[in-house]
Design an enzyme around this catalytic site. Structure first.
Site, short mmCIF file in Angstrom:
data_model
loop_
_atom_site.label_atom_id
_atom_site.label_comp_id
_atom_site.label_asym_id
_atom_site.label_seq_id
_atom_site.Cartn_x
_atom_site.Cartn_y
_atom_site.Cartn_z
CB CYS A 1 4.60 -1.30 -5.86
SG CYS A 1 4.45 -0.34 -7.39
CG ASN B 1 -0.34 3.68 -5.98
OD1 ASN B 1 -0.61 4.84 -5.70
ND2 ASN B 1 -1.05 2.67 -5.56
CE LYS C 1 7.70 -0.49 -3.39
NZ LYS C 1 6.94 0.60 -4.04
CD GLU D 1 3.09 1.11 -3.58
OE1 GLU D 1 4.27 1.04 -3.23
OE2 GLU D 1 2.74 1.20 -4.78
CD GLU E 1 7.63 4.03 -4.43
OE1 GLU E 1 7.72 3.22 -3.50
OE2 GLU E 1 7.19 3.73 -5.56
CG ASN F 1 5.12 1.89 0.18
OD1 ASN F 1 4.03 1.48 0.52
ND2 ASN F 1 5.36 2.31 -1.06
#
Length: 308
Positions: free
Chosen positions: A172, A197, A127, A50, A146, A110
């Site tokens: 993730c 991450n 994501k 990621e 995020e 993302n």
């Protein structure tokens, strides 16, 4: 049970830390080095983590819009990333790359991009499960913004016919949710690629910190076993800008067993030969969905209701 082999050699291309000052060109050189290691090991598919092109920028509250925009890609491949596409196509290797995407109409995602061995886009996933917080919280030792910098992907988890199998993508925090695997499992997924991450320190509940590695493998191994699929989990780990992130990239079989695992927190490639027909051993026995599932009993899963 397995029949004629459909073997795919896949490489988990773990990255060590990326400094805030590192340029795209410098990072792509590291990606190319891992790609060449994959080629030496016979990989047909190399999976990067990621946000593989930059440091993990959601750890900072960034007020300057121009500075923030600098972490996003507005085209793919960009001139800086084009050498990765060209080299992979020359070597005949597909890859999966995570990055921050800024669309022409202003959406911020993302994103995970799957590319075939000819350099062509196969799939783009955005994501779904966005973790962290939305507002500046200066009491934290570092931020996890995020939810301020990305919006959830607008589409559910898909699968794509590629690399002689059915490939799924996730990122993730998606790996922590059983629904992620099950939606793809219902589409007969045979290999799920997951970049992550993951900072080891979890500010809302530090008691979970010592369990970060255990939880990481727990959810991916369970997702693999319960859906009869390979899972490739790839980290950007190590001490990055003062924050230690989990490494432990791995390739997991449909049995839930780990076939290969990184041993460092640095740039490292581990690979495994995956017979995609191994998935049948689980999809047609313990987890024969058509025979054993009771979807009429699961309706509460998709109903919004108060948590008691």
């Amino acid at each position: 049970m397995r029949g004629k082999a459909r073997e795919l050699v896949v490489g988990a291309a773990q990255l060590g830390p990326i400094a805030r000052h590192e340029t795209r060109t410098e990072v792509v050189e590291r990606l190319l080095a891992l790609l060449h290691r994959g080629h030496e090991q016979g990989c047909e598919l190399v999976v990067y983590p990621e946000l593989a092109l930059t440091t993990f920028f959601p750890r900072w509250w960034i007020e300057d819009p121009r500075e923030l925009d600098g972490f996003y890609e507005t085209e793919m491949p960009s001139p800086e990333v084009a050498p990765l596409f060209a080299t992979a196509a020359r070597l005949g290797i597909g890859f999966c790359l995570g990055y921050a995407e800024l669309t022409p109409d202003g959406h911020r995602y993302n994103t995970y991009l799957l590319v075939d061995g000819r350099g062509n886009e196969v799939a783009k996933y955005r994501k779904v499960h966005i973790p962290g917080h939305e507002r500046h919280e200066p009491q934290r030792p570092f931020q996890h913004l995020e939810r301020a910098y990305f919006e959830p992907g607008p589409e559910t988890f898909g699968t794509w016919s590629a690399f002689r199998g059915e490939i799924g993508l996730a990122l993730c925090n998606d790996r922590r949710w059983p629904e992620t695997y099950r939606v793809m499992g219902l589409a007969d997924v045979e290999m799920i690629l997951i970049g992550y991450n993951t900072p080891i320190h979890y500010f809302p509940d530090p008691t979970q910190d010592p369990l970060a590695g255990f939880h990481n493998h727990l959810v991916m191994q369970a997702g693999a076993y319960q859906n009869g699929t390979f899972v490739v989990g790839v980290a950007k780990g190590g001490m990055e800008e003062g924050v230690r992130s989990l490494a432990e990239s791995c390739i997991i079989a449909p049995s839930g067993e780990i076939l290969a695992q990184a041993s460092t927190e640095s740039d490292e490639l581990v690979s495994a030969t995956c017979d995609l027909n191994w998935c049948v051993a689980y999809k047609k026995t313990l987890f024969d969905f058509a025979r054993y599932r009771r979807p009429e009993m699961y309706q509460a899963i998709t109903r919004r209701q108060e948590v008691r």
